[in-house]
Design an enzyme around this catalytic site. Structure first.
Site, mmCIF file in Angstrom:
data_model
loop_
_atom_site.group_PDB
_atom_site.id
_atom_site.type_symbol
_atom_site.label_atom_id
_atom_site.label_comp_id
_atom_site.label_asym_id
_atom_site.label_seq_id
_atom_site.Cartn_x
_atom_site.Cartn_y
_atom_site.Cartn_z
ATOM 1 N N ARG A 141 40.920 73.017 77.557
ATOM 2 C CA ARG A 141 42.266 72.479 77.830
ATOM 3 C C ARG A 141 42.186 70.955 77.772
ATOM 4 N NH1 ARG A 141 45.297 70.812 82.122
ATOM 5 N NH2 ARG A 141 47.480 71.450 82.142
ATOM 6 N N LYS A 191 39.197 64.306 83.645
ATOM 7 C CA LYS A 191 39.232 64.504 85.096
ATOM 8 C C LYS A 191 38.361 63.510 85.868
ATOM 9 C CE LYS A 191 41.341 68.982 85.386
ATOM 10 N NZ LYS A 191 41.230 70.425 85.468
HETATM 11 N N1 HH2 Z 1 44.030 71.508 85.119
HETATM 12 C C1 HH2 Z 1 45.213 70.931 85.378
HETATM 13 C C2 HH2 Z 1 46.388 71.668 85.308
HETATM 14 N N2 HH2 Z 1 46.391 72.957 84.932
HETATM 15 N N3 HH2 Z 1 45.199 74.868 84.247
HETATM 16 C C3 HH2 Z 1 44.032 75.470 83.994
HETATM 17 N N4 HH2 Z 1 44.015 76.750 83.607
HETATM 18 N N5 HH2 Z 1 42.834 74.806 84.076
HETATM 19 C C4 HH2 Z 1 42.770 73.493 84.442
HETATM 20 O O1 HH2 Z 1 41.646 72.946 84.540
HETATM 21 C C5 HH2 Z 1 43.995 72.826 84.742
HETATM 22 C C6 HH2 Z 1 45.215 73.559 84.634
HETATM 23 C C7 HH2 Z 1 45.244 69.487 85.766
HETATM 24 O O2 HH2 Z 1 45.422 68.660 84.644
HETATM 25 P P1 HH2 Z 1 46.836 68.034 84.214
HETATM 26 O O3 HH2 Z 1 47.796 69.134 83.879
HETATM 27 O O4 HH2 Z 1 46.675 67.032 83.154
HETATM 28 O O5 HH2 Z 1 47.278 67.233 85.494
HETATM 29 P P2 HH2 Z 1 48.461 67.420 86.538
HETATM 30 O O6 HH2 Z 1 48.161 68.642 87.336
HETATM 31 O O7 HH2 Z 1 48.417 66.153 87.364
HETATM 32 O O8 HH2 Z 1 49.753 67.563 85.767
#
Ligand code: HH2
Length: 292
Positions: free
Chosen positions: A263, A228
């Protein structure tokens, strides 16, 4: 304070084993625009292949999402999300026993994903749509309840808190009680401070420094720091994929504080970090439970 219960959490269609300590949730973004891997796994076959690789690398859950919720992102319709995620979930469930979770705050997407074989709901709005709570209770699946200030489109404009730790924890405990009112047991509820969701770097750091307070609540805790932006701000690493050592630091410290799930994008690497951190943690898992 109550404990979060047994080290093995079992439900009709799934199981998570925390007897060695923390476990890794692998991130599978079936999206064209996610902040760190957008487009890489937009193709279903590539997504399935990556999901299976994460399972082979030691992920205990695979978190499938069809919408980026990065800062400034717009929402994706339920129909489009369903089109993206259901073939991937169906294929994964045929080829691996590793439980699949659905990363969505949309009821229709969660329901379609459960029908396709998902067995966990990861709701970044923590049951803001109360039908999600009914759905989880009806299907008897665990839920991840995450805190976010605002919406992905606006959350990073000017996040503000008087007491970030108290406010985020208070919100999550309220939503956990909401889940319990739907009939869910404590074991089936995971709370998540929502790193990067309506938070400055300083807010993220305060939450991580105080993550033991979330663990002490008696609910199992999930944390998502992987790649992040705050890690990039501290290390100067512009590219998310280069934030792996920064991510590792947060993971090790979360494990030491008693976090149950991290995660992660870089599963093979962080599984090693988690394995070693679990072994180094004199408190984990038995005494964390006893301490409460
Ligand atoms: N972070 C993201 C998405 N979903 N869910 C939970 N429970 N906790 C988190 O910290 C979290 C999440 C963001 O990361 P990513 O899925 O890689 O990115 P994007 O939202 O751009 O797909």
């Amino acid at each position: 304070m109550e404990s979060c219960g047994q080290n093995i959490v079992e439900w009709p269609r799934g199981r998570l084993d925390f007897s060695a300590g923390c476990v890794v949730m692998g991130v599978l973004n079936v999206t064209p625009d996610s902040f760190s891997d957008g487009g890489e796994f937009f193709d279903s076959d590539k997504a399935v292949e990556h999901g299976l690789k994460m399972a082979a690398d030691g992920a205990a859950i695979i978190d499938v999402g069809g919408e980026s919720t990065r800062p400034g992102s717009d929402s994706v319709s339920a129909d489009e999300q369903i089109k993206r995620v259901t073939p991937v979930i169906e294929a994964l469930c045929k080829k691996t026993d590793v439980p699949v979770s659905i990363d969505t705050y949309k009821y229709e997407v969660a329901e379609a994903a459960l029908n396709a074989g998902a067995v966990v709901i990861n709701d970044i709005t923590a049951l803001s749509d109360e039908r999600m709570g009914e759905l989880a209770a009806e299907w008897q699946v665990p839920v991840v309840l995450m805190h976010m200030q605002g919406t992905p489109a606006t959350m990073q404009i000017e996040p503000k808190y008087d007491d970030v730790v108290g406010e985020v924890l208070g919100f999550l405990l309220g939503r956990a009680k909401r889940a319990e009112r739907f009939g869910m047991s404590k074991d089936m509820i995971f709370i998540d401070p929502g790193i990067g969701f309506g938070k400055t770097t300083e807010h993220n750091l305060s939450l991580l420094r105080n993550i033991d307070k979330f663990v002490a609540s008696g609910y199992r805790v999930l944390v998502g720091t992987s790649r992040k932006r705050f890690i990039g701000q501290i290390t100067g690493k512009e590219k998310p994929a280069e934030r792996i050592f920064g991510t590792a630091t947060t993971v090790a410290l979360c494990v030491a504080a008693g976090v149950s799930i991290v995660r992660i994008h870089d599963v093979a690497e962080m599984v090693d970090v988690v394995k070693v951190a679990n072994k180094l943690n004199p408190d984990f898992p038995d005494e964390v439970v006893q301490r409460k």
